[in-house]
Scaffold this motif. Structure first.
Motif, mmCIF file in Angstrom:
data_model
loop_
_atom_site.group_PDB
_atom_site.id
_atom_site.type_symbol
_atom_site.label_atom_id
_atom_site.label_comp_id
_atom_site.label_asym_id
_atom_site.label_seq_id
_atom_site.Cartn_x
_atom_site.Cartn_y
_atom_site.Cartn_z
ATOM 1 N N THR A 257 0.826 -1.203 0.000
ATOM 2 C CA THR A 257 0.000 0.000 0.000
ATOM 3 C C THR A 257 0.862 1.256 0.000
ATOM 4 N N THR A 258 1.917 1.261 0.832
ATOM 5 C CA THR A 258 2.797 2.435 0.885
ATOM 6 C C THR A 258 3.555 2.624 -0.425
ATOM 7 N N MET A 259 3.672 1.570 -1.210
ATOM 8 C CA MET A 259 4.308 1.672 -2.525
ATOM 9 C C MET A 259 3.350 2.179 -3.595
ATOM 10 N N GLY A 260 2.107 2.422 -3.179
ATOM 11 C CA GLY A 260 1.120 2.949 -4.120
ATOM 12 C C GLY A 260 0.404 1.896 -4.935
ATOM 13 N N LEU A 261 0.490 0.639 -4.512
ATOM 14 C CA LEU A 261 -0.152 -0.443 -5.261
ATOM 15 C C LEU A 261 -1.567 -0.676 -4.730
ATOM 16 N N ALA A 262 -2.519 -0.763 -5.653
ATOM 17 C CA ALA A 262 -3.909 -1.029 -5.289
ATOM 18 C C ALA A 262 -4.133 -2.540 -5.354
ATOM 19 N N VAL A 263 -4.166 -3.172 -4.188
ATOM 20 C CA VAL A 263 -4.327 -4.626 -4.110
ATOM 21 C C VAL A 263 -5.808 -4.978 -4.085
ATOM 22 N N ASP A 264 -6.220 -5.841 -5.006
ATOM 23 C CA ASP A 264 -7.628 -6.220 -5.105
ATOM 24 C C ASP A 264 -8.018 -7.226 -4.027
ATOM 25 N N ARG A 265 -7.139 -8.225 -3.779
ATOM 26 C CA ARG A 265 -7.432 -9.247 -2.768
ATOM 27 C C ARG A 265 -6.162 -9.596 -2.002
ATOM 28 N N GLN A 266 -6.340 -9.908 -0.718
ATOM 29 C CA GLN A 266 -5.216 -10.300 0.139
ATOM 30 C C GLN A 266 -5.484 -11.687 0.718
ATOM 31 N N HIS A 267 -4.434 -12.506 0.751
ATOM 32 C CA HIS A 267 -4.555 -13.847 1.314
ATOM 33 C C HIS A 267 -3.426 -14.060 2.322
ATOM 34 N N ALA A 268 -3.808 -14.218 3.585
ATOM 35 C CA ALA A 268 -2.814 -14.449 4.638
ATOM 36 C C ALA A 268 -2.757 -15.935 4.977
ATOM 37 N N PHE A 269 -1.541 -16.473 5.011
ATOM 38 C CA PHE A 269 -1.323 -17.869 5.366
ATOM 39 C C PHE A 269 -0.506 -17.943 6.653
#
Length: 336
Positions: A257-269
């Motif tokens: 996010t701080t890099m300016g990337l718009a992430v559509d979905r996040q998956h935590a393992f």
């Protein structure tokens, strides 16, 4: 259940008080164990070369691995022949094992594989740190490359292994949660333990008194399949899916996010979780790219797709921290 308890450590929840009796038992057992070592009833093993332990007093991802990489590179640049030992969490090997360039992360663990990739240092993993260190020393001798110093990745509470220096890494965002011992809180040992460290490193937060700040600096994205750097524009103009199987996945997502990337979905393992091709392939659809940590990438490379990329990070520490550890190493070498 585990994730609920971990949230309660840092966010608070009255049900956590159910674990108070178990915390008292943990405190009693660990205090007795430390006392036995202090009195010499349980014996410490001193290796023929100095040992620096990089550890923490809380469970979960604090950023130890980048510190180990930073330290190994720093000491190598100073002319020391450095070896690294690790428990090898997540790996299949139960006996001490030398980690080579072609050793799979499935066998040795994800963090050891990453450390070897980034530093090129001799490294061994094993459940028993003493046996692991002895194997590493023997291997180095056979290679006519005698070690000057050993870095232990984790092991702050492994008192059987004598050490000449300790570095403690603190999560600058989450700190110490509710400041309770396990299992009521995230602490392996009380905050008093920080006073015994030669260097306290604050990862990603505002440093408190006595702490040296560390920042994890993102590098260029690389292809998981071949480790080749890729142009940033090839990622930002596509739909992005992010995954992380580390101790604190949110740190990776926040970095994107701080890099300016718009992430559509996040998956935590889960940390150290093993991956298979079907699980990871299912995360993305047509036209999407998958971003992961380097620690995840070493476990996915064998079945990587062209749309998978990882973000290497490097630890940047203060000049004061660098000088502190160099002074300590000089002191150790002069007196060892």
């Amino acid at each position: 259940m585990k994730s609920f308890i971990e949230r309660a450590w840092y966010k608070g929840h009255p049900v956590i008080w159910i674990l108070w009796p178990l915390m008292q038992l943990y405190k009693l057992v660990t205090s007795l164990r430390r006392l036995l070592y202090k009195l010499g009833i349980k014996k410490r093993i001193t290796l023929p070369v100095p040992v620096i332990v990089v550890g923490n007093i809380t469970v979960g991802g604090n950023g130890k691995t980048p510190v180990v990489v930073w330290l190994a590179k720093l000491l190598t640049e100073q002319g020391f022949n450095v070896g690294v030992i690790s428990r090898g969490y997540g790996g299949q090997s139960r006996e001490p094992l030398i980690v080579r360039v072609n050793t799979s992360a499935e066998v040795c663990g994800d963090e050891p594989k990453l450390i070897v990739n980034q530093t090129g240092c001799l490294m061994a993993v094993g459940a028993d740190r003493i046996s692991t260190a002895k194997l590493l020393l023997e291997y180095a001798e056979k290679k006519n490359s005698a070690l000057d110093i050993i870095i232990s990745d984790d092991g702050l509470q492994h008192y059987r292994l004598d050490r000449q220096s300790e570095i403690v890494v603190v999560d600058g965002e989450r700190r110490f949660g509710n400041e309770c011992l396990l299992p009521m809180g995230p602490l392996r040992e009380g905050k008093w333990r920080l006073g015994q460290a030669d260097l306290i490193i604050n990862n990603g937060g505002s440093s408190c008194f006595g702490e040296e700040r560390m920042q994890l600096q993102p590098q260029a994205f690389c292809s998981v399949a071949n480790n080749e750097p890729v142009e940033h524009i090839n990622i930002v103009d596509k739909k992005i899916v992010a995954m992380a199987g580390i101790g604190y996945p949110q740190r990776f997502f926040n970095t994107l996010t701080t890099m300016g990337l718009a992430v559509d979905r996040q998956h935590a393992f889960a940390d150290h979780q093993a991956f298979d091709s079907s699980t990871i392939n299912a995360l993305t659809g047509e036209g999407e790219v998958l971003l992961m940590t380097e620690k995840d990438a070493v476990k996915c490379q064998a079945f990587a797709q062209d749309n998978w990329f990882y973000l290497p990070v490097s630890a940047k520490l203060t000049d004061t921290a660098t000088q502190k550890i160099l002074d300590k190493v000089k002191e150790i070498k002069n007196g060892f």
